[in-house]
Motif scaffolding. Structure first.
Motif, PDB file in Angstrom:
ATOM      1  N   ALA A   1       0.806  -1.217   0.000  1.00 35.02           N
ATOM      2  CA  ALA A   1       0.000   0.000   0.000  1.00 35.02           C
ATOM      3  C   ALA A   1       0.838   1.265   0.000  1.00 35.02           C
ATOM      4  N   ALA A   2       2.044   1.227   0.537  1.00 39.61           N
ATOM      5  CA  ALA A   2       2.831   2.453   0.663  1.00 39.61           C
ATOM      6  C   ALA A   2       4.308   2.099   0.790  1.00 39.61           C
ATOM      7  N   ALA A   3       5.161   3.096   0.515  1.00 36.56           N
ATOM      8  CA  ALA A   3       6.601   2.925   0.648  1.00 36.56           C
ATOM      9  C   ALA A   3       6.992   2.814   2.120  1.00 36.56           C
ATOM     10  N   PRO A   4       8.162   2.232   2.413  1.00 39.15           N
ATOM     11  CA  PRO A   4       8.569   2.063   3.822  1.00 39.15           C
ATOM     12  C   PRO A   4       8.575   3.363   4.613  1.00 39.15           C
ATOM     13  N   ALA A   5       9.059   4.454   4.022  1.00 38.85           N
ATOM     14  CA  ALA A   5       9.114   5.724   4.750  1.00 38.85           C
ATOM     15  C   ALA A   5       7.707   6.225   5.062  1.00 38.85           C
ATOM     16  N   VAL A   6       6.782   6.089   4.123  1.00 38.87           N
ATOM     17  CA  VAL A   6       5.405   6.517   4.352  1.00 38.87           C
ATOM     18  C   VAL A   6       4.783   5.689   5.460  1.00 38.87           C
ATOM     19  N   ARG A   7       4.992   4.373   5.412  1.00 33.85           N
ATOM     20  CA  ARG A   7       4.419   3.508   6.453  1.00 33.85           C
ATOM     21  C   ARG A   7       4.975   3.875   7.819  1.00 33.85           C
ATOM     22  N   ALA A   8       6.275   4.110   7.905  1.00 33.30           N
ATOM     23  CA  ALA A   8       6.886   4.411   9.201  1.00 33.30           C
ATOM     24  C   ALA A   8       6.378   5.728   9.772  1.00 33.30           C
ATOM     25  N   LEU A   9       6.301   6.763   8.940  1.00 27.31           N
ATOM     26  CA  LEU A   9       5.892   8.078   9.434  1.00 27.31           C
ATOM     27  C   LEU A   9       4.408   8.121   9.803  1.00 27.31           C
ATOM     28  N   LEU A  10       3.568   7.502   8.978  1.00 27.24           N
ATOM     29  CA  LEU A  10       2.141   7.512   9.296  1.00 27.24           C
ATOM     30  C   LEU A  10       1.832   6.619  10.501  1.00 27.24           C
ATOM     31  N   ALA A  11       2.551   5.503  10.618  1.00 33.18           N
ATOM     32  CA  ALA A  11       2.370   4.666  11.805  1.00 33.18           C
ATOM     33  C   ALA A  11       2.770   5.428  13.057  1.00 33.18           C
ATOM     34  N   ALA A  12       3.860   6.196  12.961  1.00 32.02           N
ATOM     35  CA  ALA A  12       4.296   7.001  14.107  1.00 32.02           C
ATOM     36  C   ALA A  12       3.251   8.062  14.449  1.00 32.02           C
ATOM     37  N   PHE A  13       2.690   8.708  13.433  1.00 32.11           N
ATOM     38  CA  PHE A  13       1.675   9.736  13.703  1.00 32.11           C
ATOM     39  C   PHE A  13       0.459   9.155  14.409  1.00 32.11           C
ATOM     40  N   HIS A  14      -0.078   8.081  13.864  1.00 34.40           N
ATOM     41  CA  HIS A  14      -1.279   7.506  14.465  1.00 34.40           C
ATOM     42  C   HIS A  14      -0.975   6.901  15.836  1.00 34.40           C
ATOM     43  N   GLY A  15       0.227   6.390  16.011  1.00 37.33           N
ATOM     44  CA  GLY A  15       0.602   5.892  17.334  1.00 37.33           C
ATOM     45  C   GLY A  15       0.704   7.007  18.358  1.00 37.33           C
ATOM     46  N   ARG A  16       1.331   8.133  17.992  1.00 41.87           N
ATOM     47  CA  ARG A  16       1.442   9.275  18.910  1.00 41.87           C
ATOM     48  C   ARG A  16       0.059   9.863  19.210  1.00 41.87           C
ATOM     49  N   LEU A  17      -0.784   9.950  18.188  1.00 44.64           N
ATOM     50  CA  LEU A  17      -2.118  10.504  18.400  1.00 44.64           C
ATOM     51  C   LEU A  17      -2.939   9.596  19.330  1.00 44.64           C
ATOM     52  N   ALA A  18      -2.861   8.287  19.116  1.00 47.77           N
ATOM     53  CA  ALA A  18      -3.574   7.352  19.993  1.00 47.77           C
ATOM     54  C   ALA A  18      -3.100   7.487  21.432  1.00 47.77           C
ATOM     55  N   THR A  19      -1.798   7.601  21.624  1.00 51.66           N
ATOM     56  CA  THR A  19      -1.250   7.753  22.971  1.00 51.66           C
ATOM     57  C   THR A  19      -1.782   9.013  23.634  1.00 51.66           C
ATOM     58  N   GLU A  20      -1.821  10.126  22.891  1.00 56.63           N
ATOM     59  CA  GLU A  20      -2.310  11.384  23.453  1.00 56.63           C
ATOM     60  C   GLU A  20      -3.792  11.288  23.809  1.00 56.63           C
ATOM     61  N   VAL A  21      -4.578  10.674  22.948  1.00 59.67           N
ATOM     62  CA  VAL A  21      -6.009  10.520  23.234  1.00 59.67           C
ATOM     63  C   VAL A  21      -6.215   9.654  24.465  1.00 59.67           C
ATOM     64  N   TYR A  22      -5.487   8.548  24.547  1.00 60.57           N
ATOM     65  CA  TYR A  22      -5.677   7.620  25.656  1.00 60.57           C
ATOM     66  C   TYR A  22      -5.258   8.227  26.993  1.00 60.57           C
ATOM     67  N   ARG A  23      -4.212   9.006  26.998  1.00 62.50           N
ATOM     68  CA  ARG A  23      -3.750   9.521  28.287  1.00 62.50           C
ATOM     69  C   ARG A  23      -4.528  10.760  28.738  1.00 62.50           C
ATOM     70  N   ARG A  24      -5.260  11.409  27.819  1.00 60.49           N
ATOM     71  CA  ARG A  24      -6.049  12.584  28.196  1.00 60.49           C
ATOM     72  C   ARG A  24      -7.509  12.251  28.473  1.00 60.49           C
ATOM     73  N   ALA A  25      -7.975  11.094  28.044  1.00 63.22           N
ATOM     74  CA  ALA A  25      -9.380  10.745  28.242  1.00 63.22           C
ATOM     75  C   ALA A  25      -9.674  10.497  29.719  1.00 63.22           C
ATOM     76  N   ALA A  26     -10.844  10.963  30.160  1.00 65.17           N
ATOM     77  CA  ALA A  26     -11.259  10.690  31.536  1.00 65.17           C
ATOM     78  C   ALA A  26     -11.534   9.204  31.716  1.00 65.17           C
ATOM     79  N   ILE A  27     -12.199   8.606  30.725  1.00 63.17           N
ATOM     80  CA  ILE A  27     -12.489   7.173  30.738  1.00 63.17           C
ATOM     81  C   ILE A  27     -12.429   6.664  29.301  1.00 63.17           C
ATOM     82  N   LEU A  28     -11.911   5.455  29.133  1.00 62.92           N
ATOM     83  CA  LEU A  28     -11.914   4.761  27.854  1.00 62.92           C
ATOM     84  C   LEU A  28     -12.871   3.580  27.961  1.00 62.92           C
ATOM     85  N   THR A  29     -13.685   3.372  26.933  1.00 65.17           N
ATOM     86  CA  THR A  29     -14.608   2.244  26.949  1.00 65.17           C
ATOM     87  C   THR A  29     -14.397   1.390  25.701  1.00 65.17           C
TER      88      THR A  29
END
Length: 554
Positions: A224-252
């Motif tokens: 689906a994508a070149a190695p650099a694209v996969r690495a950078l987009l995976a990093a973005f979505h991973g960082r965003l998920a981490t920020e959402v999870y640590r700021r949420a009052a509750i996760l369900t």
């Protein structure tokens, strides 16, 4: 939100009639918008929508100071994506998470001050800033190897994902006035709730029935994508998920499988409550209470026809079943989905014709194939319950699953099941069906034959499965769980509204302590102030009867 998740959202809002909802919706495609409009109940005050799939340039020309701020914040954000965790240099995972979060909120504040960032996120400055981050010392090797097409692809993806930063949803006339923001998906869909928390300290509740981070990992395969694209987009979505999870009052999360993903991304387990999705049990009541309708020699598969469902293994398994049970039949009920669905269906039909040549009882009879491909609404399966009712055993052969909706539906119908051990299958089935390894046709066949040979065991498993589904997976239990969670969050987050007198002066102590107990949280006389929105966002604050809501905050 589409599919089963969209049904869950609709049932939740309708079931919580004692609360007042404003809906803020993001869409991924025009097709999703066209398919997602539904009538709204009275407790929905207004709807605001914005597409992530198309956007016109906002035409905002930033001055020198704004451009410097953008370059600084965007540079920090992409720098956090390109950097690896290196304790020697001080770039630990926690440090990178803080760096990403600070940059994200800096961009949001800039968008609020300047009116939007669509043009800036698409600009040559954004591309050059990303390139510098990729070439910086200590950057990931795959990022360092990024070429110009890779940089353009990543920049375009980041611009789409960060479009919620440019919305004007976060003031006192929008999400900033809410008592609670409920994001019904993770990833970019949770950004409005994350920003409402940042700007107005509105508590954030995040529900994930399918883990968005995992979906992005699967979508960004080698083809689906070149190695650099996969690495950078995976990093973005991973960082965003981490920020959402640590700021949420509750996760369900909707199941333990999703919960494990959240914990791996740094979610605090003390703030996680597993809430299974609610399903309408009454649709399957007649079938569940009439187990005798099933054909004792028939296996049934129900679902979306796509490669992840692994119908190829199911067909090979059925070939072995036929050797033990010559009268056995397999009904595959479902329609192709996704770009690969039609091709995959044709392949499965050809394989079935090859494995099972048409058979006839005599030389003068017409041949018949023991495998049939059908869709809901056809003469033999007019409704979904009818599809489940047709067989003695329901089979799930997937190699990838989140929460297996079809498995829960089969349980409501009181059917014995054979499933592959993927996703939340074991958690859902709970010992009321047989579970085998994925991509193992022999094990799948042996389990099916065992149940076809033992009608009493099928009946016991089916009754136990129905009892379990009625206890855990109904709409009623889902609504009760979220009602309790809403109260829990609001009880810890006192009302912060400033009440004004007729002259516009603040009235201290005008909001009593019990004001945070939700009856009509937003109040009977809540004012709605009209503000401008970016040109690519749909409409303003309105009371609407339709809803195009693939994912977002409420």
């Amino acid at each position: 939100m589409s599919g089963d998740a969209g049904l869950w959202c609709d049932r939740l809002v309708r079931g919580l009639a004692q609360h007042e909802f404003d809906l803020y919706a993001l869409s991924r495609s025009r097709q999703q918008e066209d398919a997602g409009w539904v009538p709204l109940p009275e407790q929905v005050s207004r709807v605001r929508t914005a597409p992530l799939w198309t956007a016109e340039d906002d035409g905002i020309a930033h001055g020198r100071r704004a451009r410097r701020r953008f370059t600084e914040y965007y540079g920090e954000l992409v720098g956090a994506l390109c950097a690896g965790s290196d304790t020697a240099s001080g770039d630990t995972s926690a440090h990178l998470a803080d760096r990403f979060g600070n940059a994200l909120y800096g961009l949001a504040e800039l968008a609020r001050d300047e009116g939007g960032l669509v043009g800036a996120l698409r600009s040559d400055t954004a591309v050059r800033t990303l390139e510098r981050a990729c070439r910086a010392p200590g950057a990931l090797r795959t990022a360092h190897e990024a070429r110009v097409p890779d940089l353009l692809t990543v920049t375009a993806h980041l611009e789409r994902a960060l479009r919620p930063l440019s919305l004007d949803w976060y003031g006192d006339d929008g999400l900033g006035a809410a008592d609670l923001c409920h994001a019904t998906a993770g990833g970019p869909a949770a950004l409005p709730g994350l920003l409402a928390r940042h700007f107005a300290d509105v508590p954030l509740l995040v529900t994930e029935y399918g883990v968005q981070l995992r979906s992005h990992y699967l979508a960004l395969g080698p083809d689906a994508a070149a190695p650099a694209v996969r690495a950078l987009l995976a990093a973005f979505h991973g960082r965003l998920a981490t920020e959402v999870y640590r700021r949420a009052a509750i996760l369900t999360p909707g199941n333990a499988h999703a919960r494990r993903w959240q914990e791996r991304c740094g979610a605090d387990r003390t703030r996680i409550r597993t809430v299974h999705p609610g399903m309408e049990a009454s649709h399957f009541a007649e079938v569940g209470e009439s187990p005798g309708r099933a054909d004792p020699d028939t296996l049934v598969w129900v679902g979306r026809v796509e490669p992840a469902k692994d119908l190829v293994s199911l067909l090979h398994a059925f070939a072995e079943v036929r050797r033990e049970e010559p009268k056995a039949r397999l009904r595959i009920v479902g329609a192709p989905t996704g770009p690969e669905g039609p091709t995959y269906l044709r392949h499965c039909r050809a394989l079935a014709a090859q494995l099972f040549p048409d058979e006839a009882e005599g030389v003068h009879a017409v041949g018949d194939n023991p495998v049939s491909f059908e869709e809901i609404g056809g003469p033999d399966a007019p409704t979904l319950p009818d599809a489940y009712a047709a067989g003695a055993v329901v089979v799930l052969s997937s190699v990838v699953e989140g929460f297996p909706i079809t498995l829960a539906e089969a349980m409501f119908c009181g059917r014995a099941t054979v499933s592959t051990d993927v996703g939340a299958v074991v958690e859902v089935i709970g010992g009321t069906g047989l579970v085998v390894p994925p991509r193992n046709p022999r094990a799948l066949a042996e389990a099916c034959v065992a149940l076809l040979h033992d009608p009493e065991r099928r009946e016991r498993l089916g009754a136990a499965a129905r009892a379990r589904a009625l206890e855990l997976f109904t709409v009623e239990q889902n609504i009760a769980a979220f009602h309790s969670i809403y109260l829990e969050i609001v009880s810890r987050c006192p009302v912060r509204r400033v009440v004004l007198d007729e002259a516009g002066a603040p009235l201290p102590f005008a909001a009593p302590a019990e004001a945070h107990v939700p009856v009509r949280w937003t109040g009977p006389t809540a004012r709605v102030l009209a503000r401008g929105v970016p040109g690519w966002a749909a409409g303003g604050p309105v009371r609407a009867t339709p809803l195009a809501a693939p994912e977002g905050a409420r």
